[in-house]
Design a protein around this motif. Structure first.
Motif, PDB file in Angstrom:
ATOM      1  N   ALA A 177       0.738  -1.116   0.059  1.00  0.00           N
ATOM      2  CA  ALA A 177      -0.088   0.016   0.016  1.00  0.00           C
ATOM      3  C   ALA A 177       1.011   1.298   0.004  1.00  0.00           C
ATOM      4  O   ALA A 177       2.062   1.157   0.021  1.00  0.00           O
ATOM      5  CB  ALA A 177      -0.941   0.009   1.186  1.00  0.00           C
ATOM      6  N   SER A 178       0.330   2.394   0.111  1.00  0.00           N
ATOM      7  CA  SER A 178       0.962   3.542  -0.047  1.00  0.00           C
ATOM      8  C   SER A 178       1.935   3.644   1.031  1.00  0.00           C
ATOM      9  O   SER A 178       1.618   3.446   2.207  1.00  0.00           O
ATOM     10  CB  SER A 178      -0.029   4.884  -0.128  1.00  0.00           C
ATOM     11  N   PHE A 179       3.305   4.567   0.907  1.00  0.00           N
ATOM     12  CA  PHE A 179       4.174   4.867   1.920  1.00  0.00           C
ATOM     13  C   PHE A 179       4.288   6.264   1.661  1.00  0.00           C
ATOM     14  O   PHE A 179       4.947   6.696   0.548  1.00  0.00           O
ATOM     15  CB  PHE A 179       5.371   4.015   1.532  1.00  0.00           C
ATOM     16  N   ASP A 180       4.629   7.217   2.812  1.00  0.00           N
ATOM     17  CA  ASP A 180       5.015   8.424   2.731  1.00  0.00           C
ATOM     18  C   ASP A 180       5.627   8.959   3.976  1.00  0.00           C
ATOM     19  O   ASP A 180       5.208   8.245   5.058  1.00  0.00           O
ATOM     20  CB  ASP A 180       4.068   9.582   2.240  1.00  0.00           C
ATOM     21  N   THR A 181       6.968   9.711   4.026  1.00  0.00           N
ATOM     22  CA  THR A 181       7.262  10.218   5.229  1.00  0.00           C
ATOM     23  C   THR A 181       7.387  11.855   4.898  1.00  0.00           C
ATOM     24  O   THR A 181       7.788  12.405   3.923  1.00  0.00           O
ATOM     25  CB  THR A 181       8.831   9.445   5.017  1.00  0.00           C
ATOM     26  N   ASP A 182       7.376  12.372   6.129  1.00  0.00           N
ATOM     27  CA  ASP A 182       7.733  13.814   6.197  1.00  0.00           C
ATOM     28  C   ASP A 182       8.415  14.244   7.526  1.00  0.00           C
ATOM     29  O   ASP A 182       8.762  12.993   8.065  1.00  0.00           O
ATOM     30  CB  ASP A 182       6.305  14.831   5.922  1.00  0.00           C
ATOM     31  N   GLY A 210      11.862  16.410   4.689  1.00  0.00           N
ATOM     32  CA  GLY A 210      12.777  15.632   5.755  1.00  0.00           C
ATOM     33  C   GLY A 210      12.097  14.378   5.897  1.00  0.00           C
ATOM     34  O   GLY A 210      11.117  13.956   5.163  1.00  0.00           O
ATOM     35  N   GLY A 211      12.687  13.610   6.612  1.00  0.00           N
ATOM     36  CA  GLY A 211      12.195  12.054   6.802  1.00  0.00           C
ATOM     37  C   GLY A 211      12.792  11.059   5.940  1.00  0.00           C
ATOM     38  O   GLY A 211      12.279  10.465   4.978  1.00  0.00           O
ATOM     39  N   ASP A 212      14.055  10.996   6.072  1.00  0.00           N
ATOM     40  CA  ASP A 212      15.051  10.028   5.390  1.00  0.00           C
ATOM     41  C   ASP A 212      14.673   8.574   5.367  1.00  0.00           C
ATOM     42  O   ASP A 212      14.117   8.400   6.473  1.00  0.00           O
ATOM     43  CB  ASP A 212      16.502  10.063   5.535  1.00  0.00           C
ATOM     44  N   SER A 265       6.401   8.262  -1.342  1.00  0.00           N
ATOM     45  CA  SER A 265       6.765   9.585  -1.350  1.00  0.00           C
ATOM     46  C   SER A 265       7.838   9.758  -0.073  1.00  0.00           C
ATOM     47  O   SER A 265       6.989   9.659   1.009  1.00  0.00           O
ATOM     48  CB  SER A 265       5.377  10.549  -1.090  1.00  0.00           C
ATOM     49  N   VAL A 266       8.842  10.169  -0.402  1.00  0.00           N
ATOM     50  CA  VAL A 266       9.753  10.139   0.793  1.00  0.00           C
ATOM     51  C   VAL A 266      10.163  11.840   0.871  1.00  0.00           C
ATOM     52  O   VAL A 266      10.703  12.311   0.096  1.00  0.00           O
ATOM     53  CB  VAL A 266      11.164   9.404   0.504  1.00  0.00           C
ATOM     54  N   GLY A 267       9.641  12.268   2.002  1.00  0.00           N
ATOM     55  CA  GLY A 267      10.213  13.779   2.079  1.00  0.00           C
ATOM     56  C   GLY A 267      11.576  14.266   2.180  1.00  0.00           C
ATOM     57  O   GLY A 267      11.857  15.385   1.998  1.00  0.00           O
ATOM     58  N   GLY A 268      12.602  13.025   2.478  1.00  0.00           N
ATOM     59  CA  GLY A 268      13.880  13.420   2.504  1.00  0.00           C
ATOM     60  C   GLY A 268      14.526  12.816   1.544  1.00  0.00           C
ATOM     61  O   GLY A 268      14.209  12.496   0.520  1.00  0.00           O
ATOM     62  N   SER A 269      15.620  12.048   2.131  1.00  0.00           N
ATOM     63  CA  SER A 269      16.709  11.299   1.121  1.00  0.00           C
ATOM     64  C   SER A 269      16.266   9.681   1.037  1.00  0.00           C
ATOM     65  O   SER A 269      15.882   9.236   2.053  1.00  0.00           O
ATOM     66  CB  SER A 269      18.007  11.238   1.264  1.00  0.00           C
ATOM     67  N   ARG A 285       2.415   5.890   7.016  1.00  0.00           N
ATOM     68  CA  ARG A 285       2.979   6.958   7.105  1.00  0.00           C
ATOM     69  C   ARG A 285       3.745   7.545   8.301  1.00  0.00           C
ATOM     70  O   ARG A 285       3.243   7.070   9.372  1.00  0.00           O
ATOM     71  CB  ARG A 285       1.564   8.058   7.177  1.00  0.00           C
ATOM     72  N   LEU A 286       4.720   8.061   7.994  1.00  0.00           N
ATOM     73  CA  LEU A 286       6.039   8.174   9.073  1.00  0.00           C
ATOM     74  C   LEU A 286       6.271   9.790   9.163  1.00  0.00           C
ATOM     75  O   LEU A 286       6.546  10.665   8.053  1.00  0.00           O
ATOM     76  CB  LEU A 286       7.225   7.654   8.831  1.00  0.00           C
TER      77      LEU A 286
END
Length: 405
Positions: free
Chosen positions: A94-99, A114-116, A130-134, A388-389
C-alpha cells in the motif's frame, strides 16, 4: 488514584527540576488507603546515590552505562538518523510516505521536508511512494515500483530502477548502480549511472557516467548494534529503585488496572505481565530497564509529557493484546525505545506509537492504516495498509545537553 490494584510511585517536584529530597514513593492499597514517605535518592543497595544523579536529572549527565558512561541523548541522535531504517528489504503493498517536523517548534503540519529512508535490501512497492527526505537502497535488486514515486532530496540505489511507475521525481541528485528502466524519471540535480547501463528516457539537470558504489544505509551489523541486553543487565544491578522504594516486580501479575508514575532517575523492572492493563507515566528525565517480557491482556500506555523524556530498554518479547500507546505525538523525540532479541512487535488497530524504535533484529507488524510519529529502525516491516511516518527532527539534536559520553 484509589482504584483497586493500582500502584503509584509519584514524584513531588516543581517544574524547575528535581533534587534528591524531592523523591516520594506512594502506594495505593486496594482499600483506597495510601502510605507516603520521603526518601533520599540512593543506589539499589540502599547506599549513597550515584555521583552523577543530579547531573542526570538536570539533563546533563549520562543516562546509561556500558563500560564507560554513555549519554542517552547522544546515543539517540546517533541511532535515529532516518524516519525508517530496515536491515532487510522493504516490500510495500500500500502507499508509503514520510515527512518531518520539529516538536520543539510547533505541532505537526503535513508535508514538512525531511524524513530520510534507508533500506539495506531491495525496495518494492505496488502503490505510491513519497519520501520527504533522502532515500538510500542497499540491495542489488534496487527499486521496483508500480505507481508514482517522489523523493524530496537525494536518491542512492545499489541496483536498477525497474517497474512501471506512472511518474517519478527526485528533487536532488540520483545515483543508480544499474539500468534506469522506468518509463520516465525527472532528476532535479545530477543523475549518475555507470557506463554500460541504460539511462532510459530520464531527464536531469546533468548526467554523469561514472562508477556508483553500493551503499549500506543502516548500521545493522553485529559490531555496530546497540548492546541492549548488556545495558539492561548492568542496570538490573545499578539503578535508583531503592531511592523511591520501587519493587522491580511492581508490574507483574496485573489484574484490572495498574499505574506506575516514575520520577527522574534510572529504574529496573523484571517484567510487565498480567491479564489487565498498565499505564506508565513519565514527567521527568527517566530511563526504564525491563529485563524480561511485556505480556498484557488489555493494553499498555506509556505516557510521556514535557518536561519528561524516556529511554526505555526492553529485554524480552512484547505481546500486548489490547491497544499499545507510547509517547506523545507532539514531541516524539522525547521517547526512545530499544529492543533486544528478534521477536515480532505488533501494533494493532487503535495503537499509537510516538517515539523512536530501535529493534534491528525484530519484525514490526502494523495492522491497517498506520501512522507513526518519530522513527523506526527495525529488521523488517510488515504493513497491511498505508504507512505514514512523521519524523521529529529534534532527535538529531538530542545530545546537545550532553557533557560527556
Amino acid at each position: 488514584m484509589s482504584r483497586p490494584g493500582c500502584v503509584a510511585l509519584a514524584l513531588a517536584m516543581s517544574l524547575g527540576g528535581c533534587t534528591r529530597g524531592d523523591l516520594v514513593a506512594t502506594v495505593d492499597t486496594p482499600d483506597g488507603g495510601g502510605v507516603g514517605s520521603s526518601v533520599d535518592a540512593g543506589t539499589s543497595d540502599g547506599g549513597e546515590p550515584p555521583d552523577d544523579w543530579e547531573a542526570y536529572c538536570a539533563g546533563r549527565g549520562p543516562a546509561i552505562f556500558v563500560g564507560e558512561h554513555v549519554c542517552s541523548g547522544r546515543l539517540a541522535e546517533q541511532t535515529f538518523r532516518h524516519a525508517l531504517c530496515t536491515c532487510e528489504g522493504l516490500a510495500l503493498g500500500a502507499s508509503f510516505d514520510t515527512d518531518a517536523f520539529r516538536g520543539s517548534v510547533g505541532t505537526y503540519q503535513p508535508g514538512g521536508p525531511g524524513g530520510d529512508v534507508g533500506v539495506n535490501g531491495a525496495l518494492s512497492a505496488n502503490d505510491a511512494v513519497s519520501v520527504g527526505g533522502s532515500l538510500s537502497v542497499g540491495g542489488s535488486g534496487g527499486v521496483q515500483l508500480g505507481r508514482s514515486f517522489q523523493v524530496g532530496a537525494s536518491l542512492h540505489s545499489s541496483g536498477p530502477l525497474t517497474g512501471n511507475p506512472s511518474s517519478a521525481f527526485v528533487a536532488g541528485d540520483a545515483r543508480v548502480r544499474g539500468d534506469v528502466a522506468w518509463p520516465s524519471l525527472q532528476v532535479g540535480g545530477v543523475l549518475t549511472v555507470p557506463e554500460g547501463f541504460s539511462l532510459g528516457p530520464a531527464q536531469a539537470a546533468e548526467v554523469r557516467r561514472e562508477p556508483v558504489d553500493a551503499v549500506t544505509p543502516c548500521a545493522c551489523d553485529e559490531a555496530s548494534q546497540v548492546d541492549v541486553s548488556g545495558i539492561i543487565a548492568r542496570h538490573a544491578r545499578d539503578n535508583d529503585n531503592a531511592a523511591i522504594g520501587l519493587d522491580a516486580a511492581a508490574l507483574e501479575g496485573i489484574e484490572g488496572a495498574r499505574e506506575l508514575v516514575l520520577p527522574c532517575g534510572r529504574f529496573h523492572l523484571t517484567r510487565i505481565t498480567g491479564t489487565g492493563r498498565a499505564r506508565i507515566s513519565i514527567r521527568a528525565r527517566t530511563a526504564l530497564f525491563i529485563e524480561d517480557i511485556v505480556d498484557l491482556g488489555e493494553g499498555l500506555t506509556v505516557d510521556v509529557q514535557e518536561p519528561g523524556e524516556l529511554d526505555l530498554f526492553l529485554g524480552g518479547a512484547v505481546a500486548v493484546a489490547g491497544p499499545l500507546t507510547i509517547g506523545s505525538t507532539a514531541t516524539p523525540s522525547r521517547v526512545r525505545v530499544y529492543v533486544a532479541g528478534s521477536s515480532v512487535l505488533a501494533f494493532s488497530a487503535g495503537s499509537t506509537f510516538a517515539g523512536n524504535l530501535y529493534a534491528p533484529r525484530g519484525v514490526l507488524s502494523l495492522s491497517g492504516e498506520a501512522e507513526v510519529f518519530g522513527s523506526l529502525f527495525v529488521r523488517h516491516v510488515e504493513a497491511s495498509g498505508p504507512l505514514r511516518l512523521h519524523y521529529d527532527a529534534d532527535i538529531r539534536e538530542a545530545g546537545a545537553s550532553c557533557t560527556d559520553g
